[in-house]
Write a protein that holds these residues in place. Structure first.
Motif, PDB file in Angstrom:
ATOM      1  N   THR A  54      -6.688   4.776  -3.622  1.00 21.13           N
ATOM      2  CA  THR A  54      -7.459   4.715  -4.866  1.00 21.13           C
ATOM      3  C   THR A  54      -6.904   3.721  -5.870  1.00 21.13           C
ATOM      4  O   THR A  54      -5.697   3.519  -5.959  1.00 21.13           O
ATOM      5  N   ASP A  55      -7.823   3.122  -6.608  1.00 20.86           N
ATOM      6  CA  ASP A  55      -7.475   2.317  -7.771  1.00 20.86           C
ATOM      7  C   ASP A  55      -7.169   3.295  -8.899  1.00 20.86           C
ATOM      8  O   ASP A  55      -7.466   4.489  -8.800  1.00 20.86           O
ATOM      9  N   ILE A  56      -6.561   2.813  -9.967  1.00 25.12           N
ATOM     10  CA  ILE A  56      -6.278   3.680 -11.122  1.00 25.12           C
ATOM     11  C   ILE A  56      -7.361   3.529 -12.184  1.00 25.12           C
ATOM     12  O   ILE A  56      -7.954   4.502 -12.606  1.00 25.12           O
ATOM     13  N   ARG A  57      -7.622   2.319 -12.598  1.00 24.82           N
ATOM     14  CA  ARG A  57      -8.565   2.074 -13.695  1.00 24.82           C
ATOM     15  C   ARG A  57      -9.983   1.962 -13.156  1.00 24.82           C
ATOM     16  O   ARG A  57     -10.358   0.945 -12.581  1.00 24.82           O
ATOM     17  N   MET A  58     -10.745   3.032 -13.396  1.00 24.79           N
ATOM     18  CA  MET A  58     -12.144   3.068 -12.994  1.00 24.79           C
ATOM     19  C   MET A  58     -12.933   3.807 -14.071  1.00 24.79           C
ATOM     20  O   MET A  58     -12.381   4.661 -14.763  1.00 24.79           O
ATOM     21  N   PRO A  59     -14.224   3.492 -14.208  1.00 24.43           N
ATOM     22  CA  PRO A  59     -15.045   4.217 -15.181  1.00 24.43           C
ATOM     23  C   PRO A  59     -15.169   5.696 -14.808  1.00 24.43           C
ATOM     24  O   PRO A  59     -14.998   6.065 -13.644  1.00 24.43           O
ATOM     25  N   GLU A  60     -15.466   6.510 -15.751  1.00 24.93           N
ATOM     26  CA  GLU A  60     -15.689   7.953 -15.596  1.00 24.93           C
ATOM     27  C   GLU A  60     -14.415   8.712 -15.242  1.00 24.93           C
ATOM     28  O   GLU A  60     -13.844   9.374 -16.077  1.00 24.93           O
ATOM     29  N   ILE A  61     -13.972   8.617 -14.005  1.00 23.78           N
ATOM     30  CA  ILE A  61     -12.798   9.359 -13.545  1.00 23.78           C
ATOM     31  C   ILE A  61     -11.765   8.364 -13.032  1.00 23.78           C
ATOM     32  O   ILE A  61     -12.026   7.618 -12.087  1.00 23.78           O
ATOM     33  N   SER A  62     -10.585   8.362 -13.643  1.00 24.07           N
ATOM     34  CA  SER A  62      -9.538   7.428 -13.218  1.00 24.07           C
ATOM     35  C   SER A  62      -8.951   7.865 -11.872  1.00 24.07           C
ATOM     36  O   SER A  62      -9.109   9.009 -11.453  1.00 24.07           O
ATOM     37  N   GLY A  63      -8.250   6.946 -11.248  1.00 26.46           N
ATOM     38  CA  GLY A  63      -7.573   7.274  -9.998  1.00 26.46           C
ATOM     39  C   GLY A  63      -6.527   8.359 -10.179  1.00 26.46           C
ATOM     40  O   GLY A  63      -6.315   9.193  -9.291  1.00 26.46           O
ATOM     41  N   LEU A  64      -5.866   8.375 -11.330  1.00 26.78           N
ATOM     42  CA  LEU A  64      -4.878   9.424 -11.605  1.00 26.78           C
ATOM     43  C   LEU A  64      -5.562  10.789 -11.686  1.00 26.78           C
ATOM     44  O   LEU A  64      -5.035  11.787 -11.178  1.00 26.78           O
ATOM     45  N   ASP A  65      -6.746  10.831 -12.317  1.00 23.07           N
ATOM     46  CA  ASP A  65      -7.496  12.085 -12.381  1.00 23.07           C
ATOM     47  C   ASP A  65      -7.994  12.507 -10.996  1.00 23.07           C
ATOM     48  O   ASP A  65      -8.031  13.691 -10.678  1.00 23.07           O
ATOM     49  N   VAL A  66      -8.355  11.532 -10.168  1.00 26.98           N
ATOM     50  CA  VAL A  66      -8.755  11.838  -8.790  1.00 26.98           C
ATOM     51  C   VAL A  66      -7.597  12.516  -8.061  1.00 26.98           C
ATOM     52  O   VAL A  66      -7.774  13.536  -7.394  1.00 26.98           O
ATOM     53  N   ILE A  67      -6.396  11.960  -8.215  1.00 23.25           N
ATOM     54  CA  ILE A  67      -5.225  12.548  -7.549  1.00 23.25           C
ATOM     55  C   ILE A  67      -5.003  13.977  -8.039  1.00 23.25           C
ATOM     56  O   ILE A  67      -4.795  14.894  -7.234  1.00 23.25           O
ATOM     57  N   ASP A  68      -5.059  14.174  -9.350  1.00 23.97           N
ATOM     58  CA  ASP A  68      -4.856  15.517  -9.903  1.00 23.97           C
ATOM     59  C   ASP A  68      -5.887  16.507  -9.375  1.00 23.97           C
ATOM     60  O   ASP A  68      -5.545  17.622  -8.975  1.00 23.97           O
ATOM     61  N   ARG A  69      -7.155  16.107  -9.360  1.00 18.28           N
ATOM     62  CA  ARG A  69      -8.216  17.008  -8.868  1.00 18.28           C
ATOM     63  C   ARG A  69      -8.068  17.264  -7.378  1.00 18.28           C
ATOM     64  O   ARG A  69      -8.264  18.377  -6.913  1.00 18.28           O
ATOM     65  N   LEU A  70      -7.701  16.227  -6.657  1.00 14.17           N
ATOM     66  CA  LEU A  70      -7.493  16.375  -5.215  1.00 14.17           C
ATOM     67  C   LEU A  70      -6.359  17.341  -4.931  1.00 14.17           C
ATOM     68  O   LEU A  70      -6.461  18.192  -4.041  1.00 14.17           O
ATOM     69  N   ARG A  71      -5.288  17.253  -5.688  1.00 18.67           N
ATOM     70  CA  ARG A  71      -4.147  18.154  -5.489  1.00 18.67           C
ATOM     71  C   ARG A  71      -4.525  19.610  -5.748  1.00 18.67           C
ATOM     72  O   ARG A  71      -3.978  20.517  -5.136  1.00 18.67           O
ATOM     73  N   ARG A  72      -5.456  19.837  -6.674  1.00 26.98           N
ATOM     74  CA  ARG A  72      -5.886  21.205  -6.950  1.00 26.98           C
ATOM     75  C   ARG A  72      -6.688  21.812  -5.803  1.00 26.98           C
ATOM     76  O   ARG A  72      -6.651  23.019  -5.601  1.00 26.98           O
ATOM     77  N   ILE A  73      -7.409  20.963  -5.056  1.00 25.85           N
ATOM     78  CA  ILE A  73      -8.246  21.496  -3.972  1.00 25.85           C
ATOM     79  C   ILE A  73      -7.677  21.250  -2.583  1.00 25.85           C
ATOM     80  O   ILE A  73      -8.065  21.936  -1.642  1.00 25.85           O
ATOM     81  N   ASP A  74      -6.772  20.287  -2.449  1.00 24.74           N
ATOM     82  CA  ASP A  74      -6.216  19.976  -1.125  1.00 24.74           C
ATOM     83  C   ASP A  74      -4.908  19.202  -1.306  1.00 24.74           C
ATOM     84  O   ASP A  74      -4.914  17.993  -1.422  1.00 24.74           O
ATOM     85  N   SER A  75      -3.805  19.902  -1.294  1.00 28.39           N
ATOM     86  CA  SER A  75      -2.527  19.253  -1.572  1.00 28.39           C
ATOM     87  C   SER A  75      -1.978  18.451  -0.394  1.00 28.39           C
ATOM     88  O   SER A  75      -0.975  17.775  -0.530  1.00 28.39           O
ATOM     89  N   ARG A  76      -2.629  18.505   0.751  1.00 26.56           N
ATOM     90  CA  ARG A  76      -2.065  17.856   1.943  1.00 26.56           C
ATOM     91  C   ARG A  76      -2.549  16.439   2.203  1.00 26.56           C
ATOM     92  O   ARG A  76      -1.911  15.702   2.940  1.00 26.56           O
ATOM     93  N   THR A  77      -3.659  16.036   1.644  1.00 23.94           N
ATOM     94  CA  THR A  77      -4.183  14.702   1.908  1.00 23.94           C
ATOM     95  C   THR A  77      -3.313  13.656   1.215  1.00 23.94           C
ATOM     96  O   THR A  77      -3.178  13.670  -0.001  1.00 23.94           O
ATOM     97  N   PRO A  78      -2.707  12.745   1.977  1.00 24.38           N
ATOM     98  CA  PRO A  78      -1.869  11.723   1.352  1.00 24.38           C
ATOM     99  C   PRO A  78      -2.709  10.728   0.547  1.00 24.38           C
ATOM    100  O   PRO A  78      -3.838  10.401   0.928  1.00 24.38           O
ATOM    101  N   VAL A  79      -2.147  10.260  -0.562  1.00 29.37           N
ATOM    102  CA  VAL A  79      -2.830   9.320  -1.445  1.00 29.37           C
ATOM    103  C   VAL A  79      -1.952   8.097  -1.668  1.00 29.37           C
ATOM    104  O   VAL A  79      -0.756   8.223  -1.948  1.00 29.37           O
ATOM    105  N   ILE A  80      -2.570   6.932  -1.546  1.00 33.72           N
ATOM    106  CA  ILE A  80      -1.920   5.658  -1.853  1.00 33.72           C
ATOM    107  C   ILE A  80      -2.650   5.069  -3.050  1.00 33.72           C
ATOM    108  O   ILE A  80      -3.881   5.031  -3.073  1.00 33.72           O
TER     109      ILE A  80
END
Length: 135
Positions: A54-80
């Protein structure tokens, strides 16, 4: 034999998304591109993706927010993280959220593939050769 790993590419820049998907497909990965965090999260289901880039700077939901939301629903998927954001805060936040790598655009193809292979091997503590590309 297991099927090829499936990688999600989240970037609002279509050229970056397409180039990265093309590179990964040539290397034998299955690649799905998303133009932002909202599009990705609406399509996400646990076990569907072997890795997320994922990129970090994106409209609506940033890449950092994507990582945070992903961790809440699935902590095992690796993120780069693949970004042009050079600030230390973003790097530290991505790392604290469990990102496997923080790569700067434009990224060298070999470096991206090495980070992806390491992320996919993460369950085996990233069996990588400590002497490769050590310079």
């Amino acid at each position: 034999m297991a099927s090829a790993p499936t990688v999600a590419i989240i970037d609002d820049d279509e050229d970056v998304r397409d180039a990265l998907c093309e590179l990964l497909e040539v290397m034998g990965f299955i690649c799905l591109g998303f133009d932002g965090g909202s599009a990705f999260l609406s399509e996400f289901s646990s076990g569907r993706f072997d890795c997320v880039i994922t990129d970090i700077r994106m409209p609506e939901i940033s890449g950092l927010d994507v990582i945070d939301r992903l961790r809440r629903i699935d902590s095992r998927t690796p993120v780069i993280v693949l970004t042009s954001a050079m600030d230390e805060y973003s790097r530290q936040r991505a790392e604290a959220s469990g990102a496997c790598a923080y790569l700067m655009k434009p990224v060298d193809d070999a470096m991206m593939l090495k980070a992806l292979q390491s992320a996919l091997a993460g369950s085996a503590f990233g069996d990588t050769d400590p002497h490769s590309d050590a310079g």
